[in-house]
Design an enzyme around this catalytic site. Structure first.
Site, short mmCIF file in Angstrom:
data_model
loop_
_atom_site.label_atom_id
_atom_site.label_comp_id
_atom_site.label_asym_id
_atom_site.label_seq_id
_atom_site.Cartn_x
_atom_site.Cartn_y
_atom_site.Cartn_z
N ARG A 77 58.47 46.22 32.14
CA ARG A 77 59.63 45.30 32.13
C ARG A 77 59.31 44.04 31.34
O ARG A 77 60.16 43.48 30.66
CB ARG A 77 59.97 44.88 33.57
CG ARG A 77 60.46 46.00 34.44
CD ARG A 77 60.70 45.50 35.85
NE ARG A 77 60.87 46.62 36.78
CZ ARG A 77 61.27 46.48 38.03
NH1 ARG A 77 61.54 45.28 38.49
NH2 ARG A 77 61.40 47.52 38.81
N GLU A 144 70.52 50.39 32.47
CA GLU A 144 70.98 49.27 33.28
C GLU A 144 70.52 47.93 32.72
O GLU A 144 69.45 47.83 32.14
CB GLU A 144 70.46 49.41 34.72
CG GLU A 144 71.05 48.33 35.65
CD GLU A 144 70.56 48.40 37.08
OE1 GLU A 144 71.39 48.25 37.98
OE2 GLU A 144 69.35 48.61 37.31
#
Lengths: 478, 161
Positions: A77, A144
């Protein structure tokens, strides 16, 4: 690891997706909306490749989901790919998700070909460009996040201008893929910090991200909303999505409402957690959600095992039964909530949409507090908004901070929280210690409701809100 | 790009505390945002001006904020993950050099595991902390006591139960 072959071009990836013969996420969502049967999707992600494959297979067999997830680890991430690689070499169990970029697109295709349902990437990256490129190469059709919703809840100091620019690149690639015949689903993370999010804040942020996505070329958007636990409010928030789409989004954009089952502090005991899971699924049904992201009875204890995850899916599926048509909601209460949600959302988004350049208007509005989210992990939101639950458990504005809400909206929120507004009263009437305790009770709403905590829970230090692994603001479980 | 500093804020309508300003943050290794915001809202409701540095704040950043806000009457450091002793490495030096000029108050979950003992509190005093809170309810009384012109010297904190 041997060096991977050159990744496929966008054209090659589009051809691969077409050749795969799997439905895309956008197709599954469209079918769910047409049939009125909410699609179900779990969260799932582990570090090892073999382990991820086993997990996906087991969930597909035992839980019968309509979509599956690759939840990505924290290192990926934050684009710390070398950290992810080291963890893979030493002990993949230290990873809290699947490091897709490090495993590479060929392994990703293996996972994609292993299951019949489409995959979605859930992560939390303010800058997801490498991750998105890998996801497309894997033939994954749902991604997402957004420039606001994957920055403020996850990072302390990433400027909004940077995350918005990175996400614009991703959305432009979605536009190119659409020209090649593949419509990507872009799910916006309306759950934000997952704690007492007023519906109009969640929806306002999603509207802004959706406007930006559509302008960049995105054709399918999922607007996700986190269950507050108050039925009329939650059903109204889900029903607000198509209304907002008609009002603010271009006609060619496919827009879906998605419900996240309760994202805050979950009850610890299995039968209480199961009650809450079923309640969430009923909420999605009544709200007409295209999709429901499910929870598990192990939510309060950490990352669930496959058996608990599959049990959560099966329980949610019960709520879709045609036998349950007799379950209704107070439509009058829903209509009233809907009217006010739409009004508050308009008051928040319309000044921003009126500006000539959306991205800089978003940055400016957050700096001034005219856009805000509660409990931000980032210093780029002021978090002056104070939410509270009213007597019925609905989430209201105790203080709207600097949001440009009308006097009528502000007064309604205050009236619902503490009876008639006293003339001349300030916006923050509770003394600090009382406000602190009240907010803790609101956060621990479900453990208190089920009697898992004493009503006067006042342990020193943190509340359950800060002891669970799913602590919002830390890393909201995706 | 320089880090924009969070502006000190106090809501309209909160009682005045004569412009009293505190610097708030969570220890360096700790990313628990929710309790941090709860404390910030509570202090503002009680009339304090709060400079909230947020989660994952190293000692250096607290010191920078002290230099920017010389009127600050206290630095409040929360910790919920039990790693605070390592996180406060460098606090004693920052106080010696005068970069942190005001009392340092620490609260939260101060040791890993459920058994709290007096030794983790003692070690905090050794690191340069001035007050250790057993409960969030003690925060404002502690600040008022420190702020009083005759603020007594350190008192041992009640052990958290």
């Amino acid at each position: 690891m041997p060096t991977a072959p050159a990744p496929p071009t966008l054209e090659e990836s589009a051809a691969y997706i077409t050749r795969l013969g799997k439905p895309t996420a956008a197709e599954v969502l469209a079918r769910a909306r047409t049939s009125g049967r909410t699609a179900l999707q779990p969260r799932c992600g582990v570090g090892g490749h073999r382990e991820m494959a086993v997990l996906l297979k087991e969930l597909e067999t035992e839980g019968r989901p309509d979509l599956l997830t690759l939840t990505i680890d924290s290192h990926t991430r934050l684009r710390r790919f070398e950290h992810a690689a080291r963890a893979l070499r030493t002990d993949h169990r230290t990873l809290n998700g699947y490091p897709l970029v490090t495993h590479g697109w060929q392994r990703g295709r293996e996972l994609n070909e292993l299951v019949a349902v489409p995959l979605e990437i859930r992560h939390g990256s303010p800058d997801p460009r490498e991750l998105f490129a890998t996801a497309v190469a894997c033939g994954i059709t749902s991604f997402e996040g957004g420039g606001i919703s994957y920055n403020l809840p996850y990072s302390k100091d990433v400027p909004l201008a940077d995350s918005l620019a990175a996400w614009t690149e991703v959305d432009q690639l979605c536009g190119e893929l659409a020209h090649l015949g593949v419509v990507m689903d872009r799910e916006l993370f309306g759950t934000l910090t997952a704690v007492l999010i007023p519906p109009s804040i969640s929806l306002a942020i999603s509207v802004l991200e959706a406007v930006a996505a559509a302008a960049a070329g995105v054709r399918c958007v999922s607007v996700s909303y986190p269950q507050s636990g108050h039925l009329a409010q939650d059903v109204a928030a889900l029903r607000a999505v198509p209304v907002l789409a008609a009002r603010y989004l271009p006609a060619g954009l496919d827009v879906h409402a998605v419900l996240h089952e309760f994202m805050g502090v979950f009850p610890r005991r299995r039968h209480h957690a199961d009650d809450l899971i079923f309640y969430g699924a009923i909420t999605a049904r009544l709200g007409g959600a295209s999709k429901l992201i499910t929870k598990t009875y192990q939510e309060a204890h950490g990352i669930p095992d496959a058996a608990a995850n599959a049990a959560g899916l099966r329980l949610a599926a019960v709520a879709r039964s045609p036998l349950l048509d007799f379950i209704t909601v107070d439509e009058g209460a829903v209509d009233e909530e809907l009217e006010w949600i739409l009004r508050e959302t308009a008051e928040i988004v319309e000044p921003v949409l009126a500006a000539p350049r959306l991205d800089s208007a978003i940055v400016t509005a957050f700096a001034a507090g005219r856009l805000d989210i509660p409990f931000s992990a980032s210093r780029h939101a002021r978090s002056e908004v104070i939410p509270r639950r009213d007597r019925d458990g609905a989430v209201r504005y105790h203080s709207p901070g600097r949001l440009p809400l009308s006097r009528a909206s502000t007064e309604r929120n205050r009236r619902l929280l503490d009876g008639p507004a006293r003339p001349g009263a300030g916006t923050t009437e509770l003394p600090g210690a009382e406000l602190f305790q009240a907010l803790r009770r609101d956060i621990d709403y479900f453990p208190l409701l089920f009697g898992e905590l004493p009503q006067d829970a006042a342990a020193p230090g943190g509340s359950a809100a800060d002891s669970a692994t799913s602590t919002p603001g830390k890393e909201p479980a995706l | 790009m320089p880090t924009p500093m969070p502006l000190p804020t106090r809501p309209t309508g909160a009682p005045e505390r004569g412009g009293r300003l505190v610097i708030l943050g969570v220890a360096a290794s700790d990313s628990h945002a929710v309790a941090n915001h709860l404390i910030a809202h509570a202090l503002r409701a009680d009339g304090f001006t709060v400079v909230n540095l947020g989660t994952c704040t190293p000692v250096d950043e607290f010191a920078d904020a002290c230099e920017r806000h010389p009127q600050a009457e206290a630095v409040l450091i929360g910790s919920l993950n039990g790693q605070i002793h390592e996180d406060l490495h460098g606090l004693a030096e920052a106080k010696r050099s005068g970069r942190i000029h005001c009392p340092v108050v620490v609260g939260g979950n101060l040791s890993v595991g459920s058994v709290k003992d007096e030794s983790s509190v003692t070690r905090l005093y050794d690191l340069g902390v001035d007050r250790v809170l057993a409960s969030a309810a003690d925060l404002v009384p502690t600040l008022d006591a420190l702020h009083a012109p005759t603020a007594s010297d350190r008192v041992p904190a009640a052990a958290a139960r």
